[in-house]
Design an enzyme around this catalytic site. Structure first.
Site, PDB file in Angstrom:
ATOM      1  N   ASP A   1       0.836  -1.197   0.000  1.00  0.00           N
ATOM      2  CA  ASP A   1       0.000   0.000   0.000  1.00  0.00           C
ATOM      3  C   ASP A   1       0.870   1.247   0.000  1.00  0.00           C
ATOM      4  OD1 ASP A   1      -2.577   1.537   0.493  1.00  0.00           O
ATOM      5  OD2 ASP A   1      -1.361   2.134   2.225  1.00  0.00           O
TER       6      ASP A   1
ATOM      7  N   TYR B   1       3.021  10.113   0.269  1.00  0.00           N
ATOM      8  CA  TYR B   1       4.187   9.557   0.943  1.00  0.00           C
ATOM      9  C   TYR B   1       5.478   9.963   0.230  1.00  0.00           C
ATOM     10  CZ  TYR B   1       0.617   6.496   3.033  1.00  0.00           C
ATOM     11  OH  TYR B   1      -0.493   5.991   3.669  1.00  0.00           O
TER      12      TYR B   1
ATOM     13  N   LYS C   1      -3.687   5.764  -3.301  1.00  0.00           N
ATOM     14  CA  LYS C   1      -4.744   6.636  -2.791  1.00  0.00           C
ATOM     15  C   LYS C   1      -4.938   7.841  -3.709  1.00  0.00           C
ATOM     16  CE  LYS C   1      -3.614   5.067   1.860  1.00  0.00           C
ATOM     17  NZ  LYS C   1      -2.314   4.379   1.583  1.00  0.00           N
TER      18      LYS C   1
ATOM     19  N   ASN D   1      -0.588   2.635  17.470  1.00  0.00           N
ATOM     20  CA  ASN D   1      -0.971   4.001  17.857  1.00  0.00           C
ATOM     21  C   ASN D   1       0.222   4.939  17.862  1.00  0.00           C
ATOM     22  OD1 ASN D   1      -3.435   2.478  19.662  1.00  0.00           O
ATOM     23  ND2 ASN D   1      -3.985   4.288  18.477  1.00  0.00           N
TER      24      ASN D   1
END
Length: 340
Positions: free
Chosen positions: A56, A61, A87, A240
């Site tokens: 991905d 990026y 994306k 996280n």
């Protein structure tokens, strides 16, 4: 859990995600450090050898650098042997002379400027650019990127309306024509994810940081809806932003910023339960999302060779059911939380 080395992934009608673990290529864009070309190539070679077959990326990026590097590697592999997603929501332009470009989290991105655009034409432009950077004839899955309040702030409602009439319409047409096999969204907020499932005909949704060992807010809104409607869920940000690798005593990285004291304390309590069962907390963090039936894949970002084997060890570690039970007993997971 183990990675499959023998069964090539495929995008199947009505069930787009068939790879249990994904390679998140944000690090190839120089996220947190200026990764050299040869190191990026080595990481990709090692990941392929270890069994990764879902990759991905995004134009954001490294302002196109991640797509360049990933495409260079994948062009040497049989196209039917891997899944590829990128994306839309931003395309890249050359900045005007003297213009200062915000490089964000990227240490050494390409000298291009991202332009936020969720329109139909902007989506087609972004996807055409991605195909050129990747150097491949097709992309399997396309996500609408960062369509959430965290990224859009006061402009959220305007961009939401544009995306529904623009980006999602474009992707729906491309799916129906067979130019892509599936589409979805990659976002950071579970309530927005639930709204997207209601408002669009997406196949898949990548949710970052909102369904983890630390927080499970997505159980209240998004995940039941995704399961009921057959939307595949890809979970990203399982650590996280790092606090579930090693909880700090103060500060520390959580959700792209500094962790508040109550989050640090919760992470430390989770770490203590994991230590009780001699399980590395990151192993529990990687495997936790698979307990929910809608979750098909966990995407892990890799940008240093030494961390590849470590992440795979966490992914493949044996975790006793008693650990999940203890987390529920201590109130760190709700009693009805699905676990692996």
């Amino acid at each position: 859990m183990t990675l499959s080395h023998t069964t090539p992934p495929a995008v199947l009608s009505g069930h787009p995600m068939t790879a249990p673990i994904g390679f998140g290529a944000s690090g190839l864009g120089t996220l947190t450090w200026n990764i050299p070309d040869d190191v990026a190539q080595t990481i990709l070679e090692d990941a392929w050898g270890a069994g990764f077959r879902y990759f991905d990326t995004s134009p954001l990026y490294g302002h196109g650098l991640s797509e360049h590097r990933l495409g260079r590697f994948l062009r040497g592999r049989p196209r039917e042997d891997f899944l590829l997603s990128t994306k839309v929501g931003r395309y890249l332009v050359a900045p005007k002379k003297g213009e200062v470009v915000d490089t964000g989290q990227w240490v050494a991105p390409l000298p291009l400027k991202p332009v936020l655009d969720y329109s139909y034409d902007g989506t087609m432009r972004a996807l055409e650019q991605s195909l050129n950077r990747l150097g491949v004839a097709s992309i399997d899955i396309v996500y609408v990127h960062d369509l959430d309040r965290r990224n859009l702030g006061a402009d959220f409602d305007r961009h939401w309306a544009t995306a529904l009439g623009g980006a999602f319409r474009a992707l729906d047409e491309l799916r129906r024509s067979g130019d892509i096999q599936a589409y979805g969204a990659g976002i950071n907020e579970s309530d927005v994810a639930a709204d997207l499932v209601r408002a669009t005909d997406l196949d898949i949704l990548m949710l970052a940081g909102r369904y983890t060992l630390l927080e499970q807010g997505a159980l209240a809104d998004f995940l039941p809806l995704a399961e009921a409607r057959g939307v595949d869920v890809v979970v990203a940000g399982v650590f996280n932003s790092g606090i579930l690798v090693k909880p700090p005593t103060q500060g520390g990285n959580y959700d792209y910023g500094e962790a508040p004291p109550e989050i640090i304390e919760r992470a430390r309590r989770i770490a203590a339960v994991c230590a009780e069962f001699d399980v590395a907390m990151p192993a529990a963090a990687v495997q936790f999302p698979y307990g929910h039936p809608a979750v098909k894949t966990v995407v892990i970002g890799l940008s240093r060779p030494k961390y590849l084997r470590q992440n795979l060890d966490w992914f493949e570690a044996d975790i006793p059911p008693a650990l999940w039970a203890r987390l529920k007993e201590t109130g760190l997971l709700a009693a009805d939380t699905p676990t692996p």
